[in-house]
Design a protein around this motif. Structure first.
Motif, PDB file in Angstrom:
ATOM      1  N   ARG A 318     -38.658 -76.461 119.285  1.00  0.00           N
ATOM      2  CA  ARG A 318     -38.717 -74.996 119.217  1.00  0.00           C
ATOM      3  C   ARG A 318     -37.528 -74.391 119.968  1.00  0.00           C
ATOM      4  O   ARG A 318     -37.243 -74.782 121.104  1.00  0.00           O
ATOM      5  CB  ARG A 318     -40.015 -74.482 119.850  1.00  0.00           C
ATOM      6  N   PRO A 319     -36.837 -73.438 119.367  1.00  0.00           N
ATOM      7  CA  PRO A 319     -35.745 -72.767 120.082  1.00  0.00           C
ATOM      8  C   PRO A 319     -36.295 -71.964 121.264  1.00  0.00           C
ATOM      9  O   PRO A 319     -37.474 -71.590 121.284  1.00  0.00           O
ATOM     10  CB  PRO A 319     -35.147 -71.832 119.021  1.00  0.00           C
ATOM     11  N   SER A 320     -35.444 -71.707 122.227  1.00  0.00           N
ATOM     12  CA  SER A 320     -35.839 -70.850 123.337  1.00  0.00           C
ATOM     13  C   SER A 320     -35.838 -69.396 122.875  1.00  0.00           C
ATOM     14  O   SER A 320     -35.314 -69.062 121.804  1.00  0.00           O
ATOM     15  CB  SER A 320     -34.863 -71.018 124.509  1.00  0.00           C
ATOM     16  N   ALA A 321     -36.410 -68.521 123.679  1.00  0.00           N
ATOM     17  CA  ALA A 321     -36.409 -67.092 123.347  1.00  0.00           C
ATOM     18  C   ALA A 321     -34.978 -66.579 123.241  1.00  0.00           C
ATOM     19  O   ALA A 321     -34.645 -65.794 122.343  1.00  0.00           O
ATOM     20  CB  ALA A 321     -37.188 -66.317 124.405  1.00  0.00           C
ATOM     21  N   HIS A 322     -34.109 -67.038 124.139  1.00  0.00           N
ATOM     22  CA  HIS A 322     -32.697 -66.625 124.113  1.00  0.00           C
ATOM     23  C   HIS A 322     -32.016 -67.070 122.819  1.00  0.00           C
ATOM     24  O   HIS A 322     -31.296 -66.292 122.178  1.00  0.00           O
ATOM     25  CB  HIS A 322     -31.974 -67.213 125.324  1.00  0.00           C
ATOM     26  N   ASP A 323     -32.265 -68.315 122.408  1.00  0.00           N
ATOM     27  CA  ASP A 323     -31.656 -68.837 121.190  1.00  0.00           C
ATOM     28  C   ASP A 323     -32.154 -68.087 119.953  1.00  0.00           C
ATOM     29  O   ASP A 323     -31.384 -67.840 119.012  1.00  0.00           O
ATOM     30  CB  ASP A 323     -31.943 -70.331 121.045  1.00  0.00           C
ATOM     31  N   LEU A 324     -33.430 -67.734 119.943  1.00  0.00           N
ATOM     32  CA  LEU A 324     -33.979 -67.002 118.798  1.00  0.00           C
ATOM     33  C   LEU A 324     -33.350 -65.610 118.685  1.00  0.00           C
ATOM     34  O   LEU A 324     -33.061 -65.135 117.582  1.00  0.00           O
ATOM     35  CB  LEU A 324     -35.492 -66.888 118.925  1.00  0.00           C
ATOM     36  N   LEU A 325     -33.141 -64.956 119.832  1.00  0.00           N
ATOM     37  CA  LEU A 325     -32.513 -63.637 119.805  1.00  0.00           C
ATOM     38  C   LEU A 325     -31.086 -63.719 119.261  1.00  0.00           C
ATOM     39  O   LEU A 325     -30.648 -62.833 118.514  1.00  0.00           O
ATOM     40  CB  LEU A 325     -32.518 -63.025 121.202  1.00  0.00           C
ATOM     41  N   LEU A 326     -30.374 -64.782 119.621  1.00  0.00           N
ATOM     42  CA  LEU A 326     -29.015 -64.954 119.109  1.00  0.00           C
ATOM     43  C   LEU A 326     -29.011 -65.344 117.635  1.00  0.00           C
ATOM     44  O   LEU A 326     -28.227 -64.812 116.844  1.00  0.00           O
ATOM     45  CB  LEU A 326     -28.278 -66.020 119.931  1.00  0.00           C
ATOM     46  N   ARG A 327     -29.900 -66.261 117.264  1.00  0.00           N
ATOM     47  CA  ARG A 327     -29.928 -66.781 115.898  1.00  0.00           C
ATOM     48  C   ARG A 327     -30.266 -65.685 114.888  1.00  0.00           C
ATOM     49  O   ARG A 327     -29.731 -65.668 113.776  1.00  0.00           O
ATOM     50  CB  ARG A 327     -30.943 -67.918 115.802  1.00  0.00           C
ATOM     51  N   TYR A 328     -31.140 -64.773 115.272  1.00  0.00           N
ATOM     52  CA  TYR A 328     -31.598 -63.743 114.335  1.00  0.00           C
ATOM     53  C   TYR A 328     -31.061 -62.355 114.709  1.00  0.00           C
ATOM     54  O   TYR A 328     -31.638 -61.338 114.330  1.00  0.00           O
ATOM     55  CB  TYR A 328     -33.130 -63.723 114.288  1.00  0.00           C
ATOM     56  N   GLN A 329     -29.947 -62.333 115.416  1.00  0.00           N
ATOM     57  CA  GLN A 329     -29.379 -61.064 115.864  1.00  0.00           C
ATOM     58  C   GLN A 329     -29.037 -60.148 114.691  1.00  0.00           C
ATOM     59  O   GLN A 329     -29.356 -58.951 114.704  1.00  0.00           O
ATOM     60  CB  GLN A 329     -28.125 -61.321 116.714  1.00  0.00           C
ATOM     61  N   SER A 330     -28.394 -60.684 113.662  1.00  0.00           N
ATOM     62  CA  SER A 330     -28.018 -59.856 112.513  1.00  0.00           C
ATOM     63  C   SER A 330     -29.248 -59.380 111.750  1.00  0.00           C
ATOM     64  O   SER A 330     -29.284 -58.251 111.238  1.00  0.00           O
ATOM     65  CB  SER A 330     -27.081 -60.634 111.579  1.00  0.00           C
ATOM     66  N   TYR A 331     -30.272 -60.229 111.682  1.00  0.00           N
ATOM     67  CA  TYR A 331     -31.509 -59.831 111.005  1.00  0.00           C
ATOM     68  C   TYR A 331     -32.172 -58.679 111.749  1.00  0.00           C
ATOM     69  O   TYR A 331     -32.571 -57.673 111.141  1.00  0.00           O
ATOM     70  CB  TYR A 331     -32.473 -61.015 110.914  1.00  0.00           C
ATOM     71  N   PHE A 332     -32.295 -58.803 113.085  1.00  0.00           N
ATOM     72  CA  PHE A 332     -32.915 -57.743 113.864  1.00  0.00           C
ATOM     73  C   PHE A 332     -32.118 -56.443 113.761  1.00  0.00           C
ATOM     74  O   PHE A 332     -32.695 -55.354 113.692  1.00  0.00           O
ATOM     75  CB  PHE A 332     -33.041 -58.171 115.330  1.00  0.00           C
ATOM     76  N   ALA A 333     -30.774 -56.564 113.734  1.00  0.00           N
ATOM     77  CA  ALA A 333     -29.939 -55.368 113.601  1.00  0.00           C
ATOM     78  C   ALA A 333     -30.173 -54.692 112.249  1.00  0.00           C
ATOM     79  O   ALA A 333     -30.211 -53.454 112.151  1.00  0.00           O
ATOM     80  CB  ALA A 333     -28.469 -55.732 113.772  1.00  0.00           C
ATOM     81  N   SER A 334     -30.335 -55.485 111.203  1.00  0.00           N
ATOM     82  CA  SER A 334     -30.561 -54.917 109.868  1.00  0.00           C
ATOM     83  C   SER A 334     -31.914 -54.221 109.773  1.00  0.00           C
ATOM     84  O   SER A 334     -32.125 -53.390 108.888  1.00  0.00           O
ATOM     85  CB  SER A 334     -30.480 -56.021 108.805  1.00  0.00           C
ATOM     86  N   ARG A 335     -32.821 -54.574 110.676  1.00  0.00           N
ATOM     87  CA  ARG A 335     -34.146 -53.962 110.695  1.00  0.00           C
ATOM     88  C   ARG A 335     -34.224 -52.830 111.721  1.00  0.00           C
ATOM     89  O   ARG A 335     -35.311 -52.367 112.064  1.00  0.00           O
ATOM     90  CB  ARG A 335     -35.212 -55.023 111.017  1.00  0.00           C
ATOM     91  N   HIS A 336     -33.071 -52.409 112.248  1.00  0.00           N
ATOM     92  CA  HIS A 336     -32.968 -51.257 113.151  1.00  0.00           C
ATOM     93  C   HIS A 336     -33.755 -51.463 114.440  1.00  0.00           C
ATOM     94  O   HIS A 336     -34.345 -50.517 114.976  1.00  0.00           O
ATOM     95  CB  HIS A 336     -33.446 -49.977 112.442  1.00  0.00           C
ATOM     96  N   CYS A 337     -33.769 -52.698 114.916  1.00  0.00           N
ATOM     97  CA  CYS A 337     -34.483 -52.980 116.169  1.00  0.00           C
ATOM     98  C   CYS A 337     -33.661 -52.518 117.361  1.00  0.00           C
ATOM     99  O   CYS A 337     -32.424 -52.504 117.322  1.00  0.00           O
ATOM    100  CB  CYS A 337     -34.758 -54.492 116.291  1.00  0.00           C
ATOM    101  N   ARG A 338     -34.352 -52.158 118.435  1.00  0.00           N
ATOM    102  CA  ARG A 338     -33.684 -51.730 119.665  1.00  0.00           C
ATOM    103  C   ARG A 338     -33.521 -52.898 120.636  1.00  0.00           C
ATOM    104  O   ARG A 338     -34.264 -53.878 120.571  1.00  0.00           O
ATOM    105  CB  ARG A 338     -34.503 -50.644 120.350  1.00  0.00           C
ATOM    106  N   ASN A 339     -32.567 -52.778 121.538  1.00  0.00           N
ATOM    107  CA  ASN A 339     -32.409 -53.727 122.646  1.00  0.00           C
ATOM    108  C   ASN A 339     -32.318 -55.176 122.176  1.00  0.00           C
ATOM    109  O   ASN A 339     -32.991 -56.060 122.701  1.00  0.00           O
ATOM    110  CB  ASN A 339     -33.568 -53.588 123.640  1.00  0.00           C
ATOM    111  N   ILE A 340     -31.485 -55.418 121.151  1.00  0.00           N
ATOM    112  CA  ILE A 340     -31.343 -56.780 120.653  1.00  0.00           C
ATOM    113  C   ILE A 340     -30.600 -57.628 121.655  1.00  0.00           C
ATOM    114  O   ILE A 340     -30.921 -58.798 121.882  1.00  0.00           O
ATOM    115  CB  ILE A 340     -30.587 -56.771 119.299  1.00  0.00           C
ATOM    116  N   CYS A 341     -29.570 -57.076 122.282  1.00  0.00           N
ATOM    117  CA  CYS A 341     -28.759 -57.842 123.242  1.00  0.00           C
ATOM    118  C   CYS A 341     -29.007 -57.351 124.654  1.00  0.00           C
ATOM    119  O   CYS A 341     -29.306 -56.192 124.851  1.00  0.00           O
ATOM    120  CB  CYS A 341     -27.281 -57.725 122.906  1.00  0.00           C
TER     121      CYS A 341
END
Length: 341
Positions: A318-341
């Motif tokens: 399982r990836p770490s929480a940090h790795d998941l945030l990096l791996r899906y950064q573009s996806y979260f940005a496309s969904r207008h999420c806040r505080n991605i980084c």
């Protein structure tokens, strides 16, 4: 004009018998006055009251006083962990502590939230949109990333322990963050029991109830190895099952729990919830288990991959929480999420 009735502070709230002798009856530490009973947590031997906490700059913060029925070892551990994490480390993804915990009477004064994630998966609630689910995922992963970076594992991530509040915006566009800053009129304009997520309202999600949180360094040293979790069997990771040979505990248990939470948000029902604890344990012992959204065609490939990454059977995969945030950064940005980084 009719005069509005003022709500009286409870100088001596009517409590259940075990708590009746507590000093919580009269006045809380720091001059706080217990107000309205929010919730009686019989299973955790505590009751929750509304309080107002004076600020140095003037005005008050709206808080919630968790009064324990006696200073048990579990109550003391919970107060100590909240004090260390919320006060000492000041992690924004965890429900904040507004005052130093009191041991006489045993009480925690926390920032007041509005409800738990269970609110959004109750029967009759409209299916959640993917943007909303992605925003929950980002905030949950960000909170876990901060916890894990300090050598802590929550070990109790499930909808009942993920708390939310609505963030209002003024007409001028400035954000008014914090429950204590919400305008009463604007707050009451929102439905108290909506069947869908209101448009134009942002939500903040935080981890609550740190009674299961452990220091991983202590656990690996054999100083405080926690028992197997007593949480909803739908969320217990494979490594936490009795007789499991997988390493326990690790921060990867929180990642599994996150995947199961996302699965419940997509399906609208508790994963494995229709199975008995015994049958669910047998299912979880299968290394080939691949939990997947029941109506997969409704969701993007990225969201489905995120769920699968969280639900790898082997903790080390399982990836770490940090790795998941990096791996899906573009996806979260496309969904207008806040505080991605």
């Amino acid at each position: 004009r009719k005069k509005k009735k003022r709500r009286k502070s409870l100088a001596a709230p009517e409590l259940s018998a075990p708590l009746a002798d507590s000093a919580c009856q009269s006045e809380a530490p720091g001059g706080l006055r217990l107000r309205e009973l929010i919730h009686s947590c019989r299973s955790t031997a505590a009751e929750l009251y509304k309080v107002r906490v004076p600020r140095e700059s003037g005005g008050c913060l709206r808080g919630a006083a968790k009064c324990f029925r006696g200073l048990s070892s579990s109550a003391a551990a919970e107060m100590a962990m909240h004090s260390e994490v919320a006060l000492g480390l000041g992690l924004p993804g965890v429900v904040g502590v507004l005052q130093q915990p009191s041991q006489s009477p045993p009480m925690l004064v926390l920032e007041r939230m509005e409800g738990s994630l269970l609110h959004f998966v109750q029967p009759g609630f409209e299916r959640l949109g993917e943007d909303f689910i992605a925003d929950i995922a980002v905030q949950l992963l960000r909170a876990l990333e901060m916890l894990h970076s300090h050598g802590l594992a929550h070990l109790g991530v499930q909808p009942s322990n993920i708390l939310w509040r609505r963030e209002m915006r003024s007409r001028g566009g400035a954000g008014e963050e914090g429950v204590d800053l919400l305008g009463v009129k604007a707050f009451k304009a929102l439905p108290t029991e909506p069947s869908k997520v209101p448009e134009g309202v942002q939500y903040t999600f935080k981890l609550g109830d740190l009674s299961t949180t452990v220091k991983l360094s202590d656990s690996f040293a054999g100083l405080a190895a926690p028992p197997r979790p007593q949480q909803d069997h739908s969320y217990v990771p494979p490594e936490a099952l009795p007789s499991s040979r997988l390493r326990w505990p690790t921060e990867k248990a929180d990642i599994w729990n996150t995947g199961m939470v996302l699965l419940q948000l997509t399906d609208g029902v508790s994963p494995l919830g229709d199975l008995s604890p015994v049958v669910a344990a047998q299912v979880l012992r299968d290394p080939g288990l691949v939990p997947f959204p029941r109506e997969a065609h409704l969701w993007s490939n990225e969201l489905k991959e995120l769920v699968l990454d969280c639900l790898q059977w082997q903790p080390d995969l399982r990836p770490s929480a940090h790795d998941l945030l990096l791996r899906y950064q573009s996806y979260f940005a496309s969904r207008h999420c806040r505080n991605i980084c």
